[in-house]
Design a protein around this motif. Structure first.
Motif, PDB file in Angstrom:
ATOM      1  N   GLN A  50      -5.596   8.600 -11.895  1.00 26.84           N
ATOM      2  CA  GLN A  50      -4.260   7.889 -11.928  1.00 26.84           C
ATOM      3  C   GLN A  50      -4.560   7.110 -10.084  1.00 26.84           C
ATOM      4  OE1 GLN A  50      -2.454  10.990 -13.702  1.00 26.84           O
ATOM      5  NE2 GLN A  50      -0.610  10.248 -13.277  1.00 26.84           N
ATOM      6  N   LEU A  51      -4.892   8.655  -9.284  1.00 29.66           N
ATOM      7  CA  LEU A  51      -3.701   8.356  -7.701  1.00 29.66           C
ATOM      8  C   LEU A  51      -6.004   7.662  -7.006  1.00 29.66           C
ATOM      9  CD1 LEU A  51      -2.605  12.360  -7.110  1.00 29.66           C
ATOM     10  CD2 LEU A  51      -1.368   9.822  -7.983  1.00 29.66           C
TER      11      LEU A  51
ATOM     12  N   LEU B 204      -6.478  13.485 -12.646  1.00 31.11           N
ATOM     13  CA  LEU B 204      -5.695  13.007 -11.183  1.00 31.11           C
ATOM     14  C   LEU B 204      -6.999  11.892 -10.536  1.00 31.11           C
ATOM     15  CD1 LEU B 204      -4.568  16.205  -9.063  1.00 31.11           C
ATOM     16  CD2 LEU B 204      -3.200  14.177 -10.041  1.00 31.11           C
TER      17      LEU B 204
ATOM     18  N   PRO C 144       0.993  15.535 -10.682  1.00 30.70           N
ATOM     19  CA  PRO C 144       1.034  14.125  -9.518  1.00 30.70           C
ATOM     20  C   PRO C 144       1.815  13.824  -8.746  1.00 30.70           C
ATOM     21  CG  PRO C 144       0.364  13.812 -12.332  1.00 30.70           C
ATOM     22  CD  PRO C 144       0.885  15.111 -12.113  1.00 30.70           C
TER      23      PRO C 144
END
Ligand SMILES: *Cc1c(COP(=O)(O)O)cnc(C)c1O
Length: 242
Positions: free
Chosen positions: A190-191, A187, A143
């Motif tokens: 999250q991003l 990912l 991450p």
């Protein structure tokens, strides 16, 4: 060379069947022909049969081949170990890098990517099976690395890549490829990034990879034959001299 064309057709057929079994379209998977250790003439023969995207692992070998094949305007994917003293040639001549696993290398590639070219398309290599000898970041490092690489101006982060430990156990192959897909999915969440590409699957396990969502399969042996040597990890090209 008829055998080259036959090998390409056989791989295209394997990809088609695997896509069919997975309920995917054949266009959702791209074939990267891994030409490491094979001469430019073999690449030229495969290009004549219609293949455009090629993968190389070793910088010096890749530079020589790209120069020799310049007239063909092929798409070059760097898939091997990256050393900081050899990033410039990759930044200046490749279209994709699959094997990015350190921020320092990513920064160099971004700095060295010519402004006259498109952004360099990059994938982060993840070490899924956890062997000490393999390159790739750990799932835990991913991450922070992805967040930092996504900020670099001359790179376009598009997804993840893995080279799992070889195993004949198809269930285990699939579990590892599924892990890469799950890491990619979390990912993205999250991003807030779109990471459409999963580079996974080689000659021996491309069906399992396609079943788990591969978008790029990297095939060497099944196209070019067995490699008679590996210009291997013992040669000086493969030590990080920086
Ligand atoms: C050599 C190599 C391949 C091709 O493997 P085959 O088993 O010959 O198809 C794919 N990916 C990477 C990273 C490689 O080094």
């Amino acid at each position: 060379m008829a055998t080259t064309e036959t090998a390409l057709q056989a791989i295209q057929q394997r990809i088609r069947l695997a896509c069919e079994a997975a309920g995917r379209t054949a266009e959702s998977v791209r074939l990267i022909a891994v030409s490491k250790t094979f001469p430019a003439a073999d690449v030229r023969a495969l290009a004549a049969a219609g293949q455009r995207a090629f993968g190389e692992n070793y910088v010096q070998e890749a530079i020589a081949k790209m120069a020799e094949l310049h007239d063909l305007a092929l798409e070059w994917h760097f898939i091997g170990p990256l050393q900081s003293n050899k990033t410039r040639a990759i930044a200046e001549q490749c279209n994709w890098v699959h094997s990015l696993d350190r921020l320092r290398i990513a920064q160099r590639l971004s700095d060295q990517r010519p402004l006259s070219m498109d952004s360099l398309r990059v994938l982060l290599q993840v070490n899924i099976s956890g062997e000490a000898s393999k390159s790739g970041c750990t799932p835990e490092e991913l991450p922070a690395l992805a967040a930092a690489v996504a900020q670099l101006p001359r790179l376009q982060l598009l997804g993840l890549m893995t080279v799992p430990e070889p195993t004949p156990d198809v269930a285990l192959q699939r579990a590892r490829f599924a892990r890469l897909r799950q890491l990619r999915d979390s990912l993205q969440q999250q991003l807030g990034l779109a990471l459409p590409e999963l580079s996974m699957g080689m000659s021996a396990d491309l069906e399992a990879a396609i079943g788990e969502g591969a978008t790029l399969v990297r095939v060497g042996t099944a196209l070019f034959g067995a490699r008679s040597y590996a210009p291997s990890s013992t040669s000086s090209e493969h030590k990080d001299l920086s």
